[in-house]
Design an enzyme around this catalytic site. Sequence first.
Site, short mmCIF file in Angstrom:
data_model
loop_
_atom_site.label_atom_id
_atom_site.label_comp_id
_atom_site.label_asym_id
_atom_site.label_seq_id
_atom_site.Cartn_x
_atom_site.Cartn_y
_atom_site.Cartn_z
N HIS A 120 5.20 3.51 7.81
CA HIS A 120 4.05 4.40 8.08
C HIS A 120 2.72 3.79 7.65
O HIS A 120 1.68 4.40 7.87
CB HIS A 120 4.29 5.73 7.37
CG HIS A 120 4.26 5.57 5.88
ND1 HIS A 120 5.21 4.85 5.19
CD2 HIS A 120 3.38 5.99 4.96
CE1 HIS A 120 4.91 4.85 3.90
NE2 HIS A 120 3.80 5.54 3.73
N ASP A 121 2.76 2.65 6.99
CA ASP A 121 1.51 1.99 6.56
C ASP A 121 1.19 0.74 7.37
O ASP A 121 0.26 0.01 7.04
CB ASP A 121 1.62 1.56 5.08
CG ASP A 121 1.67 2.73 4.14
OD1 ASP A 121 1.06 3.77 4.44
OD2 ASP A 121 2.33 2.60 3.09
N GLU A 139 8.26 0.32 -3.92
CA GLU A 139 7.20 -0.27 -3.11
C GLU A 139 6.39 -1.19 -4.03
O GLU A 139 5.70 -0.72 -4.93
CB GLU A 139 6.30 0.82 -2.52
CG GLU A 139 5.30 0.24 -1.53
CD GLU A 139 4.12 1.14 -1.22
OE1 GLU A 139 3.44 0.88 -0.21
OE2 GLU A 139 3.86 2.09 -1.98
N ASP A 183 6.87 5.17 -4.66
CA ASP A 183 5.57 4.79 -4.13
C ASP A 183 4.80 3.94 -5.14
O ASP A 183 4.74 4.29 -6.33
CB ASP A 183 4.79 6.08 -3.83
CG ASP A 183 3.51 5.83 -3.07
OD1 ASP A 183 3.59 5.34 -1.92
OD2 ASP A 183 2.42 6.12 -3.60
N ASP A 213 10.74 10.41 -1.13
CA ASP A 213 9.63 9.59 -1.57
C ASP A 213 9.07 10.20 -2.84
O ASP A 213 8.92 11.41 -2.93
CB ASP A 213 8.54 9.61 -0.47
CG ASP A 213 7.78 8.31 -0.38
OD1 ASP A 213 7.43 7.76 -1.45
OD2 ASP A 213 7.51 7.86 0.75
C1 GLC Z 1 1.76 3.91 -0.56
C2 GLC Z 1 2.07 4.76 0.62
C3 GLC Z 1 0.81 5.00 1.37
C4 GLC Z 1 -0.15 5.73 0.47
C5 GLC Z 1 -0.34 4.99 -0.85
C6 GLC Z 1 -0.97 5.87 -1.88
O1 GLC Z 1 1.29 2.66 -0.23
O2 GLC Z 1 3.07 4.17 1.39
O3 GLC Z 1 1.02 5.71 2.56
O4 GLC Z 1 -1.39 5.87 1.09
O5 GLC Z 1 0.88 4.59 -1.39
O6 GLC Z 1 -0.06 6.82 -2.33
#
Ligand code: GLC
Length: 549
Positions: free
Chosen positions: A326-327, A252, A197, A96
């Site tokens: 995880h989100d 993402e 990310d 990541d």
């Molecule tokens: C992404 C991650 C998340 C994090 C955010 C800020 O959305 O998946 O877990 O809180 O970025 O880095």
Amino acid sequence: MKWWQKATVYQIYPRSFQDSNGDGIGDINGIIQRLDYLQDLGIELIWLTPMYVSPGRDNGYDIADYYQIDPIFGDLADFERLLKEAHQRGIKIMMDMVVNHTSDQHRWFQESLKGKDNPYHDYYLWRDPVDGHEPNNWLSKFSGSAWEYVPALNQYYLHLYEKRMPDLNWRNPQLREEIYQMMQFWADLGIDGLRLDVINNISKDKDFPNDTFETPSDDGRNFYTNGPHVHEYIHEMYERVFGPNNFVTVGELSSTPVSEAIRYTNPEREELSMAFTFHHVKVDYTGGKKWTLGQYRLSDLKRILSQWQTEMAAGGGWNALFWSNHDQPRAISRFLDDGQYRDQSAKLLALVEFGLQGTPYIYQGEEIAMKNANFTSIDQYQDAESINAYHQMLADGISEDLAIKILQQKSRENCRIPMQWDMTTNHGFTTGTPWLQPVVADDYSVATKAQAPDSVFAFYQHLVALRKTEPVLIEGQYQLLAPEDEAVYTYQRQLGDKKVRVIANFTDQTQQRANAAVKAVMMSNYPDQQLTTDQITLRPYEAVMLEIE
Ligand code: GLC
Ligand code: CA
């Protein structure tokens, strides 16, 4: 066809996967212990959420040193051993990478605080006050303003996420250079790719205009989501890092339309391999708002998934497929039934996901039907996003009771509880005190559930294998049938003469539907699916994958 189009990815949230030294936090040695289990599942790629040095305000998404493994997880030697052990089992590793922001503890930010003349000042997005206030009305995704004031400089810095996570200034070429060098460091160690990310947020409108707040999403994101130079920057990353190192990459991409996702992932543009998008997991946001008790209509879910299936294929883009990460709360608890029909529900979700076009992701525990944590008190939460949202809800006049219910449904903490390996204390996750409380009264674990031939685990195993041998699942054209049906999701994939149909009953009622003539039952989540030629009876949460005439 690329290898990763046929492969299945498994997401590990290291903190909650397997603790090896009894400190209550999962670690690299723990992951190594479980590689055989993952090999058995058949996955070919692992996505590891961040393990870099971090003060842990956002569980590692706040990076303080990009070059080191955080001691809670191990060290670089452990990481290299993980790479070696994984590669020996035919499993690749995707790290990541968080480059939209750093931790405020990162050396660059500490330097940038020293003064406007410091060369690192321009690595971040500092602005002067406007009429003694924030430079604009943008909101942080973790509640409140996106700006934090620093009296010593009489300036604000931008943080789209937690306030101790300042956003980086991608206009600065030196910053970009440092990022590419750092990515190359990990490539040299032997990683196979990156999950990037919030990568579509790195290019902000240079004028920082106010947003309109006409809808909940007009909160600033119109001026930094898929911003002016984002494709240039990602293409530059490709030229410098992804291309030369033959990386597989997934971006993402929140709040992104299909047209943009195509630009990010069409191979001719040389940007990313595939895209995570989130419209389908916002289907239960009431009025566009996350922190509500939401319901969803199956027709909406089908419409969203189908639009992405059809349009990404037409534009030469590639989807990353997922229900959970995880989100997100656990999809089984959120969209289906984690009680009486728990196994059927888990298998239904798996079947619907793996039948779609794209690269499927399994989030740890999904393969054993893990369900939401359902915490009953705010004290059980550690996640900054959830805790901030809770206080914001109370400030907005929502009762404590309702706020807790909303968190039970929507909080990402639900899926961060320790992996359930067996039925010993703490489900075999740790011999110490787990960093986040597990659900104790749950008999679902790898030891108790993954062995049976009709287990959810075996079902996933079968699907993972099927995608390696059935080109129709990779390349076949997608078609949605009966879009208005609120109970049953039916879609078809076709490649040449081969037609595969997925039929899934999303309700706890028996449903009867017309069907095409069946050649073979490829997969089914009930042991005894009896098919007639032109009719199908679906029991509660029944799902089948059929080859049809
Ligand atoms: C992404 C991650 C998340 C994090 C955010 C800020 O959305 O998946 O877990 O809180 O970025 O880095
Ligand atoms: Ca540990």
